[in-house]
Design an enzyme around this catalytic site. Structure first.
Site, PDB file in Angstrom:
ATOM      1  CE  LYS A 127      42.245  31.831  54.161  1.00 31.34           C
ATOM      2  NZ  LYS A 127      42.588  30.932  55.243  1.00 31.34           N
ATOM      3  CG  HIS A 130      42.796  39.845  58.009  1.00 34.35           C
ATOM      4  ND1 HIS A 130      42.539  39.939  59.355  1.00 34.35           N
ATOM      5  CD2 HIS A 130      42.846  38.545  57.712  1.00 34.35           C
ATOM      6  CE1 HIS A 130      42.437  38.729  59.845  1.00 34.35           C
ATOM      7  NE2 HIS A 130      42.618  37.864  58.868  1.00 34.35           N
ATOM      8  CG  HIS A 133      47.932  37.703  59.907  1.00 39.65           C
ATOM      9  ND1 HIS A 133      46.904  37.338  59.073  1.00 39.65           N
ATOM     10  CD2 HIS A 133      48.430  36.552  60.418  1.00 39.65           C
ATOM     11  CE1 HIS A 133      46.786  36.012  59.080  1.00 39.65           C
ATOM     12  NE2 HIS A 133      47.703  35.511  59.884  1.00 39.65           N
TER      13      HIS A 133
END
Ligand code: ARG
Length: 565
Positions: A127, A130, A133
């Site tokens: 993933k 983004h 985080h």
């Protein structure tokens, strides 16, 4: 000189019957909210019971008796004893202490011999990183630095999200439509595309789901081909993330993530069974938490599969066994509040005293210029893009304001990243954050660039000053502007201690903004490079201490402090 202790001594001289150690009295001293009420205040009610006297009577008696050369005056006000330190002495003592302790100033070294494990960032494999985080990464990084600064052994753990059926699906998709080179080149984005395609095609062809499951089973069984693809996905994700970590100046001591605990859960499940905690619930195994007002902790699904919580139980024990921690922090968004409450409760029910040493450092959501982010609706801001944009914007500002600056690229990086990080760490962590470009990148007001700029300004003043120096005349620092700077510098150790105890880096961020503002006020109102050599020497010392403390505060929240901007 330690004013608190010196004041405590004077108090005890006047009321020996209190029979307390000076350090205890010193700890009772408060900093009045308003400087008009003095530098320190002693709340006399704390002794009224022991002395069987009213706070007012105690304060009056002390006010009449206490005196010392460093005290300009002592006042009894409504049961409080307010101490006014002589301005010049105050400035001299605070600055001498700050400057002599140098880059240790602010730390009492109280963490010596203790260990803190900090779980932060903890990104998910395949993933993209983004901005959700960003908070965990930077709050965790700041706590990591704070703990180290206080002498703790800190262990930074990136508890990778690297387990789950989705990885079986990704392998199935990769085997069907992917190729090595494209994924190597495109990184995480390419993996996400494969995953999205899997779901699209699985709607038409449900057999794909079985294929995904079969691949996941192969990962679980340790099949070499499955594992090699899976590990390669991990490498690609981490290589991408590493670039962002490097930009942010963040690192970890361990990347032991969820899959690391595959072979460490069975003993934990067994232990739960032995301790009579495991219950059967429609084929699943749970720990009943109803008596504590929580839904059951799911340990094993009915098909025997383990869960996120099972992995965290094994991880908690592993960390305790491996690091023998005194504190174990989890910097994770508030959406997981319940998860951590359950985790800590189960550890407690297992009889682990150290469950008390575990803390969930929770934080709010990030939105972007008024818009909440949603992957599903395609409103995502990726962290690397955000940072790159910030650096470009900073570069633009530098080109405009100081085109002649050396090393513009690196300084733009420091300012751009600093602006974003400062913004993320400015508010109390539990508050939601709404990120705005113009607010983050402003060179005025409470922003990272402003604080960094103030530091560079202090550096520039110090560069201009000649080395030969007269005896400092601390009386020249009696004005309110200089005193405010001194007061903040004096509070620095206390601010850091509270920030650590409350796991609240925003206290350091705000402090840095306050000190920057106070220093700038002093800079505009007073001539630092004064003709009077004594005044000039004193103001330069104040400038030097301000520069050092600002730099230290910025470092503790993960920011650099360029010397020129
Ligand atoms: N990977 C998880 C997420 O992104 C966070 C993991 C936090 N750490 C833990 N030990 N549970 O939501």
């Amino acid at each position: 000189m330690d004013f608190r202790l010196a004041i405590a001594d004077r108090i005890l001289e006047n009321i020996p019957e209190a029979a307390l150690p000076a350090a205890e009295i010193a700890n009772m001293l408060e900093i009045p909210p308003d400087a008009k009420l003095g530098d320190y205040a002693f709340p006399c009610f704390k002794l009224s019971k022991a002395l069987r006297k009213s706070p007012v009577a105690i304060a009056d008696r002390l006010a009449a008796g206490v005196s010392a050369p460093f005290l300009a005056r002592v006042e009894s006000v409504k049961g409080y004893l307010n101490f006014f330190v002589d301005r010049a002495t105050y400035a001299r003592e605070v600055l001498s202490r700050a400057l002599s302790e140098g880059d240790r100033y602010g730390s009492d070294g109280s963490g010596q011999g203790r260990c803190a494990v900090i779980d932060y960032s903890s990104i998910n494999i395949a993933k993209r990183f983004h901005i959700g985080h960003l908070s965990t990464t930077m709050i965790g990084n700041s706590l990591y630095r704070l703990y180290k600064f206080f002498g703790w052994r800190a262990v930074g753990v990136n508890h990778l999200g690297d387990w789950g059926t989705q990885f079986g699906k990704m392998i199935a998709a990769y085997r069907r439509w992917g190729d090595r080179e494209t994924v190597e080149r495109g990184g995480v984005d390419e993996m996400v595309k494969l995953y999205v395609r899997f779901h699209r095609e699985a709607e038409k062809d449900p057999a794909l789901e079985d294929e995904g499951r079969a691949w996941f089973k192969r990962i679980e069984d340790g099949d070499p081909e499955a594992l090699s693809i899976f590990n390669w996905f991990k490498d690609v994700t981490l290589k991408d993330a590493e670039k962002t970590y490097e930009l942010l100046g963040v690192s970890f001591d361990s990347y032991a993530g969820e899959s690391f605990y595959n072979d460490k859960m069975a003993p934990v499940v067994e232990e739960l069974r032995e301790k009579g905690l495991l219950k059967e619930d429609q084929g699943a195994k749970i720990v009943d938490l109803e008596p504590y007002g929580m839904p059951p902790a799911l340990i094993l699904r009915s098909d025997g599969a383990t869960l996120y919580l099972t992995r965290d139980l094994a991880a908690a024990k592993y960390r305790r066994d491996t690091y023998d921690f005194d504190r174990s922090l989890y910097v994770v968004a508030y959406q997981q509040d319940l998860h951590f409450k359950q985790l800590f409760k189960v550890l407690e029910l297992m009889g682990y005293e150290w469950a008390k040493a575990c803390e969930h450092v929770s934080f709010g959501m990030v939105s972007f210029e008024g818009q909440t982010l949603s992957t599903r609706e395609g409103r995502v801001v990726y962290l690397d893009e955000l940072l790159r944009t910030a650096v470009e914007k900073a570069r633009g500002i530098i080109e405009e304001k100081s085109p002649g600056l050396e090393d513009k690229g690196e300084i733009a990086r420091q300012i751009g990243v600093g602006a974003v990080v400062f913004f993320a760490l400015y508010n109390n962590r539990i508050k939601d954050i709404d990120f705005w470009w113009d607010r983050a990148l402003n060179f005025d007001g409470e922003t990272g660039p402003y604080v960094m700029y103030t530091h560079a300004r202090a550096c520039s003043v110090l560069r201009k000053a000649e080395d030969a120096q007269a005896e400092p005349d601390y009386g020249a620092l009696s004005d309110p502007e200089a005193q405010e700077v001194v007061r903040l510098i004096e509070q620095f150790p206390q601010v850091l201690k509270s920030a650590l105890d409350r796991s609240e880096p925003s206290m350091v961020t705000r402090f840095s903004a306050d000190l920057a503002q106070a220093f700038n006020k002093f800079y505009y109102e007073r001539r630092i490079l004064d003709d009077d050599p004594g005044a000039r020497a004193a103001r330069l010392l104040l400038t030097r201490a301000s520069r050092d403390v600002i730099k230290q505060a910025l470092w503790l929240i993960g920011l650099s402090a360029p010397e020129r901007m």
